[in-house]
Structure formats: C-alpha cells, structure tokens
Design a protein around this motif. Sequence first.
Motif, mmCIF file in Angstrom:
data_model
loop_
_atom_site.group_PDB
_atom_site.id
_atom_site.type_symbol
_atom_site.label_atom_id
_atom_site.label_comp_id
_atom_site.label_asym_id
_atom_site.label_seq_id
_atom_site.Cartn_x
_atom_site.Cartn_y
_atom_site.Cartn_z
ATOM 1 N N GLU A 17 0.827 -1.207 0.000
ATOM 2 C CA GLU A 17 0.000 0.000 0.000
ATOM 3 C C GLU A 17 0.861 1.257 0.000
ATOM 4 O OE1 GLU A 17 -2.587 -0.287 3.351
ATOM 5 O OE2 GLU A 17 -3.453 -2.202 2.711
ATOM 6 N N ARG A 18 1.928 1.259 0.771
ATOM 7 C CA ARG A 18 2.804 2.433 0.836
ATOM 8 C C ARG A 18 3.567 2.624 -0.468
ATOM 9 N NH1 ARG A 18 4.630 0.511 6.852
ATOM 10 N NH2 ARG A 18 2.595 0.901 7.800
ATOM 11 N N ILE A 19 3.993 1.527 -1.074
ATOM 12 C CA ILE A 19 4.662 1.621 -2.374
ATOM 13 C C ILE A 19 3.716 2.221 -3.412
ATOM 14 C CG2 ILE A 19 5.538 0.232 -4.295
ATOM 15 C CD1 ILE A 19 6.708 -1.670 -2.134
ATOM 16 N N ALA A 20 2.484 1.765 -3.434
ATOM 17 C CA ALA A 20 1.505 2.276 -4.399
ATOM 18 C C ALA A 20 1.256 3.761 -4.178
ATOM 19 C CB ALA A 20 0.198 1.497 -4.278
ATOM 20 N N HIS A 21 1.144 4.175 -2.915
ATOM 21 C CA HIS A 21 0.889 5.586 -2.628
ATOM 22 C C HIS A 21 2.069 6.447 -3.079
ATOM 23 C CE1 HIS A 21 -1.205 8.808 -0.341
ATOM 24 N NE2 HIS A 21 0.024 9.316 -0.331
ATOM 25 N N ALA A 22 3.281 6.028 -2.754
ATOM 26 C CA ALA A 22 4.459 6.807 -3.139
ATOM 27 C C ALA A 22 4.610 6.856 -4.654
ATOM 28 C CB ALA A 22 5.712 6.206 -2.508
ATOM 29 N N THR A 23 4.337 5.754 -5.325
ATOM 30 C CA THR A 23 4.465 5.693 -6.783
ATOM 31 C C THR A 23 3.447 6.600 -7.459
ATOM 32 O OG1 THR A 23 5.291 3.413 -6.639
ATOM 33 C CG2 THR A 23 4.437 4.148 -8.774
ATOM 34 N N ASN A 24 2.240 6.629 -6.926
ATOM 35 C CA ASN A 24 1.159 7.404 -7.551
ATOM 36 C C ASN A 24 1.175 8.879 -7.175
ATOM 37 O OD1 ASN A 24 0.082 5.133 -8.842
ATOM 38 N ND2 ASN A 24 -1.140 4.579 -7.052
ATOM 39 N N HIS A 25 1.690 9.211 -5.991
ATOM 40 C CA HIS A 25 1.571 10.581 -5.493
ATOM 41 C C HIS A 25 2.910 11.248 -5.195
ATOM 42 C CE1 HIS A 25 -2.763 9.987 -5.145
ATOM 43 N NE2 HIS A 25 -2.518 8.855 -4.502
ATOM 44 N N GLY A 26 4.013 10.515 -5.293
ATOM 45 C CA GLY A 26 5.325 11.100 -5.074
ATOM 46 C C GLY A 26 5.765 11.046 -3.621
ATOM 47 N N MET A 27 7.067 11.216 -3.410
ATOM 48 C CA MET A 27 7.626 11.108 -2.070
ATOM 49 C C MET A 27 7.196 12.257 -1.165
ATOM 50 S SD MET A 27 9.079 8.282 -1.648
ATOM 51 C CE MET A 27 9.711 8.695 -0.022
ATOM 52 N N ASP A 28 6.894 13.417 -1.729
ATOM 53 C CA ASP A 28 6.442 14.518 -0.894
ATOM 54 C C ASP A 28 5.177 14.145 -0.133
ATOM 55 O OD1 ASP A 28 6.840 17.350 -0.108
ATOM 56 O OD2 ASP A 28 4.849 17.566 -0.995
ATOM 57 N N SER A 29 4.322 13.356 -0.787
ATOM 58 C CA SER A 29 3.066 12.943 -0.159
ATOM 59 C C SER A 29 3.289 11.976 1.000
ATOM 60 C CB SER A 29 2.152 12.283 -1.193
ATOM 61 O OG SER A 29 2.647 10.997 -1.562
ATOM 62 N N MET A 30 4.460 11.339 1.042
ATOM 63 C CA MET A 30 4.731 10.365 2.099
ATOM 64 C C MET A 30 5.184 11.010 3.405
ATOM 65 S SD MET A 30 3.942 7.526 0.756
ATOM 66 C CE MET A 30 4.448 6.505 2.131
#
Length: 263
Positions: free
Chosen positions: A134-147
């Motif tokens: 889930e975290r990989i998908a979020h970072a891939t779709n929204h960028g590292m700033d979003s993490m």
Amino acid sequence: MPRIKANGININYVISGPANAPWFTFSNSLGTNVTMWDEQAELLSKDWRVLRYDQRGHGGTDAPKPPYSFDQLIGDIIALWDALGVKKTVFCGLSMGGITGIGLCIKHPDRLTGFIGADCRCDSPPGFREAWDERIAHATNHGMDSMSDLTVRRWFTERFLKANPAVIEKVKNMIRTTPLDGWVGGCRALQEIHYREHLGKIKTPVQFLCGAEDGAANPAYMRPMHEAVPGSRFAVIPDTGHISNMEGAPQFNEIMTGFLKTL
C-alpha cells in the motif's frame, strides 16, 4: 560528504572522531539519511571513530532500480568497511538499519565488537508485508512529498509532533528527498526479513531497545527477540515512537553509552 564505490554503487558517508579511536558505525532507517544520527554522532565523536553512511537508495548514496534485499544492504556495508579499512566496529542501526545489523550479527560476526538494534524487526509476517504494498503504491502514484506527513504520523507520538516542529520538519525533508527507487527498494527488503529462526545463533554482544509507543517494533514484538539472543540486553524508552533516537534522545543516548561501557 565523500562518496566511495563499494559493492557496485557509490556510497555516501561521513567520518568523525579521533583517527586512532575504535570504530562505531551508524545505519539509517527507511526514508532517512546520515543526519538522523547527528546528535548521537556528536556525542560519540569525542571517544570513537564514528562512521555514518546512507544505505542503498537513500541520501547521497546511489539508488539503483528496486527491489533491494538485506543481503545487498549487508554487502554494501561490508564493502564500505573494506574500502575504508574498518576491520571491526560497533554497529548501531534503527529499523531498516537495525535489521541490517541483525543480518551482520548472523553472517559476519567477525566484523562486529557489539550491536545496538533499535526499533527493528526480525521477520515479515502477513499483514506487515501487505502494508508495504500500500505504501509503495501511494508513493508511486503521489510522489515522495506525499509520504512525509503520512510517515511522521506513524513514526512519532502526537505529543512530540506538536512540540517539536523543527525536528519533524528535518525528518519530513529526509523523506521528501529520498529517491522513489530507494524508498521502493527499501520497502521490498522489509517485505523479506527472514532472521527470526537464526537469532539464537548470535554471539555478538547485543543491546536491543525500542520506543514504548512504536507501532512497527514495539516492546511486545522486540522482547521475544531479546529473549532469543543469548546474553542480550533490552530497554524500552517510555512515551516514544519509532524513531527513538530522535524522539527519546536523552534516554537513547544513556542506553547506548551504557552498553558501550560493557564492551
């Protein structure tokens, strides 16, 4: 900070302390870099030759395409030590860095004089593995700033988040500037931790510790690790989350220096 070619990548590192002092190595967590250890490095550099380095995919170290494995991460630090002439050292790692240290204790005990494992795990059970997808998908779709916001809320207690904006901003900036490939590579390594059945073989002097409020490696998880490693020590820092060396720095430093006196 200098970089050196080791294990096929350029590794970023910084050395401080007297040239003839015994070696002490710090290893960073996922999404951070050498600066997470600023306070501890300053403390130890009076009496130790302190080496900090950015793990594969983090900070100023190269970020090859994922996935990464802990065998690779272990190979990186062994190659860096060889390049720098480090024969034996105390190794201190937190989270991903701590897991790297467990692997070193199992596979390369001859290189260690002691190991401090903070807020780290020894396996990747179902549920834990899926959370990283889930975290990989979020970072891939929204960028590292979003993490950055999502991650600091997992890592620190609510009280610390509100009371220490400068520290939190420092950590968020480390997360934002972590290359996506490095983040994903580290996540993939965390999905494949297989050290639990080998803990009883560890002969290196070990100090385990964790924050009492750590959601990823809490006392209930880490105490059995301590019990499985003969002669190891274990400490819990109250009211502290995952990045215990920053949130619980005074207690962390006391545990660290106390352990070093036993070596």
